[in-house]
Design a protein around this motif. Structure first.
Motif, PDB file in Angstrom:
ATOM      1  N   ALA A 358       0.842  -1.126   0.113  1.00 20.95           N
ATOM      2  CA  ALA A 358      -0.052   0.039   0.039  1.00 20.95           C
ATOM      3  C   ALA A 358       0.794   1.178  -0.032  1.00 20.95           C
ATOM      4  N   THR A 359       0.678   2.206  -0.978  1.00 20.50           N
ATOM      5  CA  THR A 359       1.507   3.496  -1.221  1.00 20.50           C
ATOM      6  C   THR A 359       0.457   4.559  -1.041  1.00 20.50           C
ATOM      7  N   THR A 360       0.568   5.582  -0.172  1.00 23.72           N
ATOM      8  CA  THR A 360      -0.048   6.741  -0.030  1.00 23.72           C
ATOM      9  C   THR A 360       0.236   7.788  -1.067  1.00 23.72           C
ATOM     10  N   ALA A 361      -0.662   8.749  -1.221  1.00 25.53           N
ATOM     11  CA  ALA A 361      -0.535   9.829  -2.116  1.00 25.53           C
ATOM     12  C   ALA A 361       0.968  10.555  -1.739  1.00 25.53           C
ATOM     13  N   LEU A 362       1.388  10.606  -0.463  1.00 21.70           N
ATOM     14  CA  LEU A 362       2.582  11.120   0.028  1.00 21.70           C
ATOM     15  C   LEU A 362       3.742  10.198  -0.110  1.00 21.70           C
ATOM     16  N   GLY A 363       3.646   9.200  -0.649  1.00 25.71           N
ATOM     17  CA  GLY A 363       4.865   8.231  -0.985  1.00 25.71           C
ATOM     18  C   GLY A 363       5.130   7.322   0.212  1.00 25.71           C
ATOM     19  N   ALA A 364       4.309   7.445   1.455  1.00 26.20           N
ATOM     20  CA  ALA A 364       4.476   6.310   2.660  1.00 26.20           C
ATOM     21  C   ALA A 364       3.901   5.035   2.153  1.00 26.20           C
ATOM     22  N   SER A 365       4.631   3.865   2.263  1.00 25.16           N
ATOM     23  CA  SER A 365       4.609   2.507   2.043  1.00 25.16           C
ATOM     24  C   SER A 365       4.550   1.632   2.985  1.00 25.16           C
ATOM     25  N   GLN A 366       3.738   0.592   3.010  1.00 24.03           N
ATOM     26  CA  GLN A 366       3.619  -0.579   3.928  1.00 24.03           C
ATOM     27  C   GLN A 366       3.337  -1.867   2.975  1.00 24.03           C
ATOM     28  N   THR A 367       3.655  -2.940   3.558  1.00 24.85           N
ATOM     29  CA  THR A 367       3.390  -4.450   3.116  1.00 24.85           C
ATOM     30  C   THR A 367       2.845  -5.266   3.889  1.00 24.85           C
ATOM     31  N   GLN A 368       2.060  -6.375   3.259  1.00 22.53           N
ATOM     32  CA  GLN A 368       1.527  -7.514   3.988  1.00 22.53           C
ATOM     33  C   GLN A 368       1.809  -8.696   3.132  1.00 22.53           C
ATOM     34  N   GLU A 369       2.266  -9.834   3.833  1.00 23.99           N
ATOM     35  CA  GLU A 369       2.215 -11.057   3.073  1.00 23.99           C
ATOM     36  C   GLU A 369       0.851 -11.741   2.903  1.00 23.99           C
ATOM     37  N   ALA A 370       0.626 -12.363   1.600  1.00 23.34           N
ATOM     38  CA  ALA A 370      -0.469 -12.889   1.245  1.00 23.34           C
ATOM     39  C   ALA A 370      -0.315 -14.368   0.615  1.00 23.34           C
ATOM     40  N   ASN A 371      -0.751 -15.374   1.253  1.00 20.18           N
ATOM     41  CA  ASN A 371      -0.374 -16.876   0.651  1.00 20.18           C
ATOM     42  C   ASN A 371      -1.647 -17.231   0.349  1.00 20.18           C
ATOM     43  N   LEU A 372      -2.212 -17.193  -1.099  1.00 14.81           N
ATOM     44  CA  LEU A 372      -3.745 -17.298  -1.289  1.00 14.81           C
ATOM     45  C   LEU A 372      -3.787 -19.022  -1.608  1.00 14.81           C
ATOM     46  N   GLN A 373      -2.895 -19.672  -1.635  1.00 18.86           N
ATOM     47  CA  GLN A 373      -2.976 -20.997  -1.657  1.00 18.86           C
ATOM     48  C   GLN A 373      -4.223 -21.974  -0.933  1.00 18.86           C
ATOM     49  N   GLY A 374      -4.255 -21.266   0.430  1.00 18.40           N
ATOM     50  CA  GLY A 374      -5.408 -22.048   1.112  1.00 18.40           C
ATOM     51  C   GLY A 374      -6.829 -21.089   0.974  1.00 18.40           C
ATOM     52  N   GLY A 375      -6.734 -20.155   0.101  1.00 18.29           N
ATOM     53  CA  GLY A 375      -8.104 -19.474  -0.136  1.00 18.29           C
ATOM     54  C   GLY A 375      -8.158 -18.004   0.015  1.00 18.29           C
ATOM     55  N   ASP A 376      -9.318 -17.301   0.195  1.00 18.16           N
ATOM     56  CA  ASP A 376      -9.271 -16.106   0.241  1.00 18.16           C
ATOM     57  C   ASP A 376      -8.674 -15.366   1.486  1.00 18.16           C
ATOM     58  N   ILE A 377      -8.186 -14.412   1.543  1.00 22.64           N
ATOM     59  CA  ILE A 377      -7.728 -13.732   2.794  1.00 22.64           C
ATOM     60  C   ILE A 377      -8.433 -12.386   3.039  1.00 22.64           C
ATOM     61  N   THR A 378      -9.047 -12.192   4.065  1.00 24.83           N
ATOM     62  CA  THR A 378      -9.497 -10.873   4.598  1.00 24.83           C
ATOM     63  C   THR A 378      -8.783 -10.230   5.687  1.00 24.83           C
ATOM     64  N   GLY A 379      -8.969  -9.003   5.987  1.00 27.84           N
ATOM     65  CA  GLY A 379      -8.171  -8.275   7.062  1.00 27.84           C
ATOM     66  C   GLY A 379      -6.867  -7.964   6.832  1.00 27.84           C
ATOM     67  N   LEU A 380      -6.400  -8.014   5.488  1.00 26.21           N
ATOM     68  CA  LEU A 380      -5.213  -7.415   5.351  1.00 26.21           C
ATOM     69  C   LEU A 380      -5.107  -5.828   5.470  1.00 26.21           C
ATOM     70  N   ASP A 381      -5.028  -5.258   6.548  1.00 23.85           N
ATOM     71  CA  ASP A 381      -5.279  -3.970   6.732  1.00 23.85           C
ATOM     72  C   ASP A 381      -3.949  -3.116   6.644  1.00 23.85           C
ATOM     73  N   PHE A 382      -4.192  -1.952   6.437  1.00 24.09           N
ATOM     74  CA  PHE A 382      -2.799  -1.083   6.516  1.00 24.09           C
ATOM     75  C   PHE A 382      -3.174   0.367   7.419  1.00 24.09           C
ATOM     76  N   LEU A 383      -2.187   0.687   8.097  1.00 24.66           N
ATOM     77  CA  LEU A 383      -2.543   2.011   9.088  1.00 24.66           C
ATOM     78  C   LEU A 383      -1.644   2.822   8.843  1.00 24.66           C
ATOM     79  N   PHE A 384      -1.657   4.131   8.307  1.00 24.50           N
ATOM     80  CA  PHE A 384      -0.695   4.882   7.983  1.00 24.50           C
ATOM     81  C   PHE A 384      -1.007   6.183   9.194  1.00 24.50           C
TER      82      PHE A 384
END
Length: 384
Positions: A358-384
């Motif tokens: 996730a990259t904001t309009a001001l250029g701040a960035s955060q990452t989250q890992e997502a392994n979808l082999q086991g199905g959908d993943i929810t709750g991959l949230d980013f807090l700036f």
């Protein structure tokens, strides 16, 4: 008169080009030409903007009413469907003479919507037309990030390149806003990358990337043809990686694609196109807080040779929510050697594994890992 072309991709789905002229023949001055081109549409049938003028200034910090602005003013504001400008097609806007020098600021000014008159709007695929909010476009204009030089007796071609997928932001009330991202390229030292997917895969999105960042994108036409142009010849950052994606299909990646100035590098032919294989899909979703961060969320995949962007969406402007549907089959990866067809091999270690950025309009960035082999993943949230 010398001619230099500068391309300014404006992540929205189209681009602006100014044609050449002879107004800069006197010593100490040159000519600026402006034009527009396309990038992937990401779920829209039409994206309309109405262009009033393009402004440039040598100062990177000049305010709207500061001295030093030069303008390309259209005689009549022009309404343009950005998605008609695919595969290197350009539409000319105008030209102006400029003092020779270094320019650090470009602004695109649009005509705002007025009452029931939709000067700027979007048509989601299979849907109806919606107004496109452009809160700053009629005042100071949208800022294009990029610098360019104008030499004495030189013509400079400036191209603004929109990416609708990342620049049209959904709102919580069902509306849409325009939040463009802009980059710059010099056309005189640029080339192109071309190829074909099978006609059955028309509409596939094609990206040229470097260092995990999208440099240029387009969409394969009804015959499967795609053209990434212009792409800056890379003398310092190495070659490009080309990513081909389509909803429900396996990702195809071609590594190490060279770009030669004023030439086209061909990846596949209509006789031997890339065949996109079906893939199961799963979704990754969450929320960006605060929504006012105006973040773009991208799915990156680490396959043999490096990490690449596979897909991306803007977070909802009011709620911050986002969702990405991604293939879980192993991506098909090959390297460009100059011999066709390109040999593609599944990278099983990358199947269904993504990093969300996730990259904001001001250029701040955060990452989250997502392994979808086991199905959908929810709750991959980013807090700036």
């Amino acid at each position: 008169m010398k001619r230099t072309s500068i391309l300014l991709p404006l992540l929205l789905g189209g681009a602006l080009v100014l044609p050449g002229c002879n107004t800069g023949d006197s010593a100490g001055s040159g000519t600026l030409n402006v034009a527009l081109t396309d990038a992937p549409s990401c779920g829209y049938d039409h994206v309309y903007i109405t262009v009033d003028r393009v402004r440039v200034n040598a100062s990177a910090v000049a305010g709207e009413n500061a001295a030093g602005w030069h303008e390309v003013v259209l005689d009549i504001p022009r309404k343009i469907d950005l998605l008609s400008l695919t595969n290197g097609v350009l539409t000319e806007l105008g030209q102006t003479g400029l003092p020779a020098g270094h320019y650090q600021q470009v602004r695109l000014v649009l005509v705002p919507n007025s009452g029931n008159v939709l000067n700027n709007s979007v048509v989601p695929s299979g849907g109806s037309e919606h107004a496109l909010a452009t809160p700053s476009a009629a005042q100071s204009g949208y800022k294009v990030v990029g610098e360019f030089n104008v030499g004495s007796n030189e013509v400079v071609d400036l191209v603004l390149d929109f990416d609708a997928c990342r620049s049209i932001v959904p709102k919580g009330n069902g509306g849409y806003a325009l939040k463009p991202v802009v980059t710059a390229t010099v056309q005189a030292v640029s080339g192109s990358i071309a190829g074909y997917v099978d006609p059955a895969d028309a509409g596939a999105t094609v990206y040229a990337e470097q260092d995990g960042q999208i440099v240029k994108g387009t969409v394969a036409d009804g015959n499967g043809y795609f053209l990434l142009a212009p792409v800056l010849r890379s003398s310092t950052n190495g070659n490009y990686d080309v990513v081909i994606t389509r909803p429900g299909d396996t990702t195809t990646i071609v590594r190490g694609v060279p770009v030669v100035a004023r030439a086209t590098t061909t990846l596949s032919t209509n006789a031997q196109p890339f065949l996109l294989a079906p893939s199961p899909t799963q979704s990754a979703s969450g929320t960006v807080t605060p929504a006012s961060a105006e973040a773009v969320v991208e799915a990156l995949q680490a396959s043999s040779g490096g990490t690449l962007v596979i897909a991306g969406v803007p977070a909802n402007l009011d709620t911050g929510s986002y969702a990405l549907t991604l293939p879980t089959a192993a991506p098909l990866v090959g390297s460009y050697t100059g011999t066709l067809p390109v040999s593609l091999i599944p990278d099983t270690t990358a199947a269904g594994r993504y990093t969300l950025r996730a990259t904001t309009a001001l250029g701040a960035s955060q990452t989250q890992e997502a392994n979808l082999q086991g199905g959908d993943i929810t709750g991959l949230d980013f807090l700036f």
